[in-house]
Design an enzyme around this catalytic site. Structure first.
Site, PDB file in Angstrom:
ATOM      1  N   VAL A 195       5.653  10.738   3.685  1.00  0.00           N
ATOM      2  CA  VAL A 195       4.711   9.612   3.693  1.00  0.00           C
ATOM      3  C   VAL A 195       5.318   8.584   2.733  1.00  0.00           C
ATOM      4  O   VAL A 195       5.368   8.813   1.524  1.00  0.00           O
ATOM      5  CB  VAL A 195       3.303  10.046   3.229  1.00  0.00           C
ATOM      6  CG1 VAL A 195       2.371   8.846   3.139  1.00  0.00           C
ATOM      7  CG2 VAL A 195       2.732  11.091   4.184  1.00  0.00           C
ATOM      8  N   PRO A 196       5.841   7.468   3.281  1.00  0.00           N
ATOM      9  CA  PRO A 196       6.825   6.654   2.548  1.00  0.00           C
ATOM     10  C   PRO A 196       6.244   5.740   1.471  1.00  0.00           C
ATOM     11  O   PRO A 196       6.301   4.516   1.573  1.00  0.00           O
ATOM     12  CB  PRO A 196       7.490   5.847   3.669  1.00  0.00           C
ATOM     13  CG  PRO A 196       6.424   5.704   4.696  1.00  0.00           C
ATOM     14  CD  PRO A 196       5.610   6.963   4.643  1.00  0.00           C
ATOM     15  N   CYS A 197       5.758   6.336   0.378  1.00  0.00           N
ATOM     16  CA  CYS A 197       5.265   5.522  -0.736  1.00  0.00           C
ATOM     17  C   CYS A 197       6.410   4.802  -1.448  1.00  0.00           C
ATOM     18  O   CYS A 197       6.164   3.845  -2.188  1.00  0.00           O
ATOM     19  CB  CYS A 197       4.475   6.381  -1.722  1.00  0.00           C
ATOM     20  SG  CYS A 197       5.408   7.745  -2.418  1.00  0.00           S
ATOM     21  N   HIS A 198       7.663   5.257  -1.207  1.00  0.00           N
ATOM     22  CA  HIS A 198       8.799   4.565  -1.842  1.00  0.00           C
ATOM     23  C   HIS A 198       8.998   3.151  -1.286  1.00  0.00           C
ATOM     24  O   HIS A 198       9.715   2.362  -1.866  1.00  0.00           O
ATOM     25  CB  HIS A 198      10.087   5.382  -1.689  1.00  0.00           C
ATOM     26  CG  HIS A 198      10.472   5.661  -0.260  1.00  0.00           C
ATOM     27  ND1 HIS A 198       9.936   6.701   0.462  1.00  0.00           N
ATOM     28  CD2 HIS A 198      11.332   5.026   0.584  1.00  0.00           C
ATOM     29  CE1 HIS A 198      10.446   6.705   1.681  1.00  0.00           C
ATOM     30  NE2 HIS A 198      11.291   5.697   1.788  1.00  0.00           N
ATOM     31  N   ARG A 199       8.335   2.839  -0.157  1.00  0.00           N
ATOM     32  CA  ARG A 199       8.484   1.504   0.429  1.00  0.00           C
ATOM     33  C   ARG A 199       7.471   0.502  -0.133  1.00  0.00           C
ATOM     34  O   ARG A 199       7.433  -0.650   0.288  1.00  0.00           O
ATOM     35  CB  ARG A 199       8.354   1.576   1.960  1.00  0.00           C
ATOM     36  CG  ARG A 199       9.510   2.350   2.595  1.00  0.00           C
ATOM     37  CD  ARG A 199       9.358   2.533   4.098  1.00  0.00           C
ATOM     38  NE  ARG A 199      10.271   3.585   4.542  1.00  0.00           N
ATOM     39  CZ  ARG A 199      10.065   4.355   5.609  1.00  0.00           C
ATOM     40  NH1 ARG A 199       8.980   4.180   6.357  1.00  0.00           N
ATOM     41  NH2 ARG A 199      10.936   5.280   5.930  1.00  0.00           N
TER      42      ARG A 199
END
Lengths: 189, 204
Positions: free
Chosen positions: B169-173
């Site tokens: 779940v791409p919280c790094h984006r």
């Protein structure tokens, strides 16, 4: 109301007590069948684990399960409850290693040679433990191999802590006598 | 572990190898019998060793080494079930998709996910994160605008910081309004590496 104590992940229990339980299994059913009994013990323990938050001594709890599984194993196999390797015991009796159980290579520095020697020594030691009278064997295994206090060993075997301590001491004395002169008595010869 | 009497010291010969084998068999057998409530394994990755944990419902936790894998397992034991066991096979699909991602061959994860560790608004935020496509970024305010509380910018930051399923779940984006990366559960270096990698400015 006090909250139920939280249990550590079961994997940590396997990590902490896996080796002690394996020693108990090897002593109770022999090295050959110990793997199956170890598996059955930890599967049963995992099944019961969530309801076991009140357990005070986790290792004693596991050893109790292992002991029951070993009993089941003997019942199913219809064999004597004493795992004796007769060849290795013959080696003990005559004071020389049995065929296939050579003495450790003296002074060998090679790690493999030493590991093999230790493995062969272990075979003789397990045989000697298997040849002990049942109460002495259990007392030695629970206290010296699994590290349980004599009082916990007594709970497993029946009787009191003093009797368990005596049985363990007698067992160690018998073992030392059996190992005398075999080169497996922990002394350099 | 009990210290063996000296006469019996050699009993421990080969014990480690036996235990290694027995523990692998135990994980598989316990899984087959439905006794493992939380299965886990640790995989290597360009952002360090990753703990992958899954339930019957799906992947429930991805943890970086800096989070303390043992601490995470303790938390899962308390929060979900103490029947936590290494059962690598159950995490094969997640491990494979992460491998593909880090090899540059996967942009979207297609795995069953168990969101039970994120509730309420945090869960709502996580549900919107996959809308930020691979190689793109969004600001915390931009993500807040997608939710039922468009002014809850700080709460979006909290939801990202406590994402139980980072990478997948791409919280790094999600980055700061000025374009700087901002904080990350895996550390600022990992976040910057992931963003440069997805932008095609790193070779896999």
């Amino acid at each position: 109301m006090t909250p139920a104590p939280t249990l550590p992940p079961f994997e940590f229990v396997v990590e902490a007590h896996g080796a002690a339980v394996l020693r108990v299994c090897r002593a109770l059913v022999g090295v050959q069948d110990a793997d199956d009994v170890w598996q059955e013990t930890f599967l049963a323990a995992l099944r019961a684990y969530p309801e076991s938050a009140g357990v005070r001594n986790r290792e004693a709890w596991l050893v109790t399960i292992a002991r029951n599984k070993a009993t089941d194993h003997h019942r199913k196999a219809g064999r004597l409850p004493v795992p004796v390797d007769h060849q290795a015991v013959a080696g003990l009796d005559s004071g020389v290693p049995a065929p296939g159980v050579p003495r450790p290579a003296a002074g060998g520095d090679d790690a493999v040679v030493r590991a093999v020697a230790a493995g062969e020594t272990a075979t003789v030691l397990w045989a000697a433990i298997g040849a002990l009278p049942p109460r002495q064997r259990e007392a030695v295994v629970y206290h010296h191999l699994a590290g349980l206090p004599h009082a916990e060993a007594a709970t497993l075997m029946g009787g009191n802590a003093a009797a368990a301590r005596r049985a363990a001491a007698d067992g160690m004395r018998s073992l030392r006598a059996a190992l005398q002169g075999t080169g497996f008595d922990g002394k350099d010869v | 572990m009990a210290r063996l009497p000296i006469e019996l010291a050699d009993l421990a010969a080969g014990e480690d190898a036996s235990l290694h084998r027995l523990r692998a068999l135990l994980g598989a057998a316990a899984g087959a019998q439905g006794l493992v409530d939380v299965a886990y394994r640790v995989v290597d990755s360009p952002v360090g060793p990753l703990l992958l944990a899954g339930t019957e419902a799906g992947l429930v936790r991805v943890a970086f080494e800096r989070e303390g894998h043992d601490d995470v397992l303790e938390f899962l034991s308390a929060a979900i079930s103490p029947r936590v066991l290494a059962e690598p096979a159950r995490l094969d699909p997640a491990a494979r998709e992460l491998d593909e991602y880090f090899a540059g061959r996967r942009q979207v994860f297609d795995l069953p996910l168990d969101f039970r560790l994120a509730t309420g608004f945090r869960r709502e935020v996580l549900a919107h994160l996959p809308e930020i496509g691979y190689g793109h970024t969004a600001s915390y305010a931009g993500v807040a605008a997608l939710t039922s509380s468009p002014r809850a910018v700080r709460a979006v930051g909290t939801a990202c910081a406590r994402n139980p399923l980072p990478l997948v779940v791409p919280c790094h984006r999600v980055v700061r309004a000025d374009g700087s990366p901002g904080g990350y559960v895996g550390g600022a270096d990992a976040k910057s590496l992931l963003l440069r990698f997805e932008a095609g400015r790193l070779r896999p």
